[in-house]
Design a protein around this motif. Structure first.
Motif, PDB file in Angstrom:
ATOM      1  N   LYS A  88      34.060  -8.362  72.387  1.00  0.00           N
ATOM      2  CA  LYS A  88      34.455  -9.706  72.832  1.00  0.00           C
ATOM      3  C   LYS A  88      35.950  -9.955  72.668  1.00  0.00           C
ATOM      4  CE  LYS A  88      29.989 -11.829  72.114  1.00  0.00           C
ATOM      5  NZ  LYS A  88      29.205 -12.781  71.364  1.00  0.00           N
ATOM      6  N   ILE A  89      36.525  -9.465  71.571  1.00  0.00           N
ATOM      7  CA  ILE A  89      37.964  -9.680  71.366  1.00  0.00           C
ATOM      8  C   ILE A  89      38.757  -8.375  71.427  1.00  0.00           C
ATOM      9  CG2 ILE A  89      37.612 -11.755  69.985  1.00  0.00           C
ATOM     10  CD1 ILE A  89      38.365 -10.071  67.523  1.00  0.00           C
ATOM     11  N   GLY A  90      38.091  -7.254  71.438  1.00  0.00           N
ATOM     12  CA  GLY A  90      38.763  -5.961  71.500  1.00  0.00           C
ATOM     13  C   GLY A  90      38.774  -5.269  70.156  1.00  0.00           C
ATOM     14  N   ILE A  91      38.667  -3.969  70.184  1.00  0.00           N
ATOM     15  CA  ILE A  91      38.599  -3.208  68.935  1.00  0.00           C
ATOM     16  C   ILE A  91      39.917  -3.256  68.176  1.00  0.00           C
ATOM     17  CG2 ILE A  91      39.153  -0.968  70.007  1.00  0.00           C
ATOM     18  CD1 ILE A  91      36.649  -1.573  67.120  1.00  0.00           C
ATOM     19  N   GLU A  92      41.050  -3.209  68.865  1.00  0.00           N
ATOM     20  CA  GLU A  92      42.338  -3.244  68.165  1.00  0.00           C
ATOM     21  C   GLU A  92      42.538  -4.581  67.450  1.00  0.00           C
ATOM     22  OE1 GLU A  92      44.434  -0.856  67.391  1.00  0.00           O
ATOM     23  OE2 GLU A  92      43.158   0.557  68.459  1.00  0.00           O
ATOM     24  N   GLU A  93      42.175  -5.675  68.092  1.00  0.00           N
ATOM     25  CA  GLU A  93      42.293  -6.989  67.457  1.00  0.00           C
ATOM     26  C   GLU A  93      41.346  -7.090  66.262  1.00  0.00           C
ATOM     27  OE1 GLU A  93      42.016  -6.439  70.685  1.00  0.00           O
ATOM     28  OE2 GLU A  93      43.828  -7.292  71.551  1.00  0.00           O
ATOM     29  N   ILE A 103      40.358  -4.568  64.375  1.00  0.00           N
ATOM     30  CA  ILE A 103      40.952  -3.759  63.310  1.00  0.00           C
ATOM     31  C   ILE A 103      42.116  -4.490  62.652  1.00  0.00           C
ATOM     32  CG2 ILE A 103      42.251  -1.627  62.854  1.00  0.00           C
ATOM     33  CD1 ILE A 103      39.208  -1.246  63.100  1.00  0.00           C
ATOM     34  N   GLU A 104      42.955  -5.143  63.432  1.00  0.00           N
ATOM     35  CA  GLU A 104      44.062  -5.920  62.858  1.00  0.00           C
ATOM     36  C   GLU A 104      43.540  -7.012  61.932  1.00  0.00           C
ATOM     37  OE1 GLU A 104      46.412  -7.354  66.103  1.00  0.00           O
ATOM     38  OE2 GLU A 104      47.010  -5.334  66.711  1.00  0.00           O
ATOM     39  N   TYR A 105      42.460  -7.676  62.339  1.00  0.00           N
ATOM     40  CA  TYR A 105      41.822  -8.713  61.526  1.00  0.00           C
ATOM     41  C   TYR A 105      41.338  -8.120  60.205  1.00  0.00           C
ATOM     42  CZ  TYR A 105      37.961 -11.919  60.291  1.00  0.00           C
ATOM     43  OH  TYR A 105      37.093 -12.752  59.647  1.00  0.00           O
ATOM     44  N   ILE A 106      40.706  -6.958  60.272  1.00  0.00           N
ATOM     45  CA  ILE A 106      40.177  -6.318  59.060  1.00  0.00           C
ATOM     46  C   ILE A 106      41.309  -5.815  58.174  1.00  0.00           C
ATOM     47  CG2 ILE A 106      38.787  -4.387  58.230  1.00  0.00           C
ATOM     48  CD1 ILE A 106      37.115  -4.799  60.870  1.00  0.00           C
ATOM     49  N   THR A 118      29.276   3.544  64.248  1.00  0.00           N
ATOM     50  CA  THR A 118      30.514   3.841  64.961  1.00  0.00           C
ATOM     51  C   THR A 118      31.612   2.859  64.575  1.00  0.00           C
ATOM     52  OG1 THR A 118      29.258   4.741  66.814  1.00  0.00           O
ATOM     53  CG2 THR A 118      31.543   4.144  67.236  1.00  0.00           C
ATOM     54  N   CYS A 119      31.263   1.598  64.530  1.00  0.00           N
ATOM     55  CA  CYS A 119      32.237   0.574  64.144  1.00  0.00           C
ATOM     56  C   CYS A 119      32.736   0.806  62.718  1.00  0.00           C
ATOM     57  CB  CYS A 119      31.600  -0.806  64.280  1.00  0.00           C
ATOM     58  SG  CYS A 119      32.737  -2.173  63.973  1.00  0.00           S
ATOM     59  N   LEU A 120      31.839   1.083  61.790  1.00  0.00           N
ATOM     60  CA  LEU A 120      32.238   1.308  60.399  1.00  0.00           C
ATOM     61  C   LEU A 120      33.083   2.572  60.254  1.00  0.00           C
ATOM     62  CD1 LEU A 120      28.951   0.286  58.565  1.00  0.00           C
ATOM     63  CD2 LEU A 120      31.121  -0.951  58.588  1.00  0.00           C
ATOM     64  N   ALA A 121      32.781   3.602  61.018  1.00  0.00           N
ATOM     65  CA  ALA A 121      33.591   4.825  60.970  1.00  0.00           C
ATOM     66  C   ALA A 121      35.003   4.556  61.451  1.00  0.00           C
ATOM     67  CB  ALA A 121      32.934   5.914  61.813  1.00  0.00           C
ATOM     68  N   PHE A 122      35.138   3.765  62.501  1.00  0.00           N
ATOM     69  CA  PHE A 122      36.462   3.420  63.018  1.00  0.00           C
ATOM     70  C   PHE A 122      37.226   2.580  62.007  1.00  0.00           C
ATOM     71  CE2 PHE A 122      39.475   1.415  65.996  1.00  0.00           C
ATOM     72  CZ  PHE A 122      39.925   2.547  66.645  1.00  0.00           C
ATOM     73  N   ILE A 123      36.542   1.646  61.376  1.00  0.00           N
ATOM     74  CA  ILE A 123      37.175   0.817  60.344  1.00  0.00           C
ATOM     75  C   ILE A 123      37.614   1.685  59.169  1.00  0.00           C
ATOM     76  CG2 ILE A 123      36.784  -1.022  58.650  1.00  0.00           C
ATOM     77  CD1 ILE A 123      34.800  -2.250  60.747  1.00  0.00           C
ATOM     78  N   ALA A 124      36.770   2.609  58.747  1.00  0.00           N
ATOM     79  CA  ALA A 124      37.087   3.487  57.617  1.00  0.00           C
ATOM     80  C   ALA A 124      38.336   4.320  57.892  1.00  0.00           C
ATOM     81  CB  ALA A 124      35.903   4.399  57.315  1.00  0.00           C
ATOM     82  N   ALA A 125      38.509   4.741  59.140  1.00  0.00           N
ATOM     83  CA  ALA A 125      39.667   5.549  59.493  1.00  0.00           C
ATOM     84  C   ALA A 125      40.965   4.743  59.493  1.00  0.00           C
ATOM     85  CB  ALA A 125      39.455   6.178  60.868  1.00  0.00           C
ATOM     86  N   ARG A 126      40.867   3.425  59.596  1.00  0.00           N
ATOM     87  CA  ARG A 126      42.063   2.589  59.724  1.00  0.00           C
ATOM     88  C   ARG A 126      42.321   1.704  58.506  1.00  0.00           C
ATOM     89  NH1 ARG A 126      42.984   1.807  65.415  1.00  0.00           N
ATOM     90  NH2 ARG A 126      44.875   0.727  64.795  1.00  0.00           N
TER      91      ARG A 126
END
Length: 79
Positions: free
Chosen positions: A12-17, A19-22, A45-53
């Motif tokens: 809804k808001i984009g994965i980059e946004e 990640i910036e929020y997190i 998948t979402c948690l793996a992406f968050i973990a990497a960033r």
């Protein structure tokens, strides 16, 4: 006090946004983030992406669907 935030359908808001929020939440001391599954997005998948960033924030999820498991297949898990 420990605080957590939740993320849902990041499309809804984009994965980059998202990640910036997190990353901002991690920077200000939020303890954990929880990801929920939604239509056509999975928590892993979402948690793996968050973990990497991120580096310190803890990751969690409520219910995760890992695919259908039928009773006839349970026997193969015990061998």
């Amino acid at each position: 006090m420990k605080l957590t935030i939740g993320v849902g359908d990041y499309r809804k808001i984009g994965i980059e946004e998202t990640i910036e929020y997190i990353q901002f939440a991690e920077k200000i001391g939020i303890d954990s983030v929880s990801s929920a599954e939604a239509w056509s997005t999975d928590a892993v998948t979402c948690l793996a992406f968050i973990a990497a960033r991120t580096s310190k924030i803890k990751l969690g999820s409520g219910v995760m669907q890992v695919g259908p498991i039928f009773l006839k297949d349970l026997d193969s898990f015990t061998k």
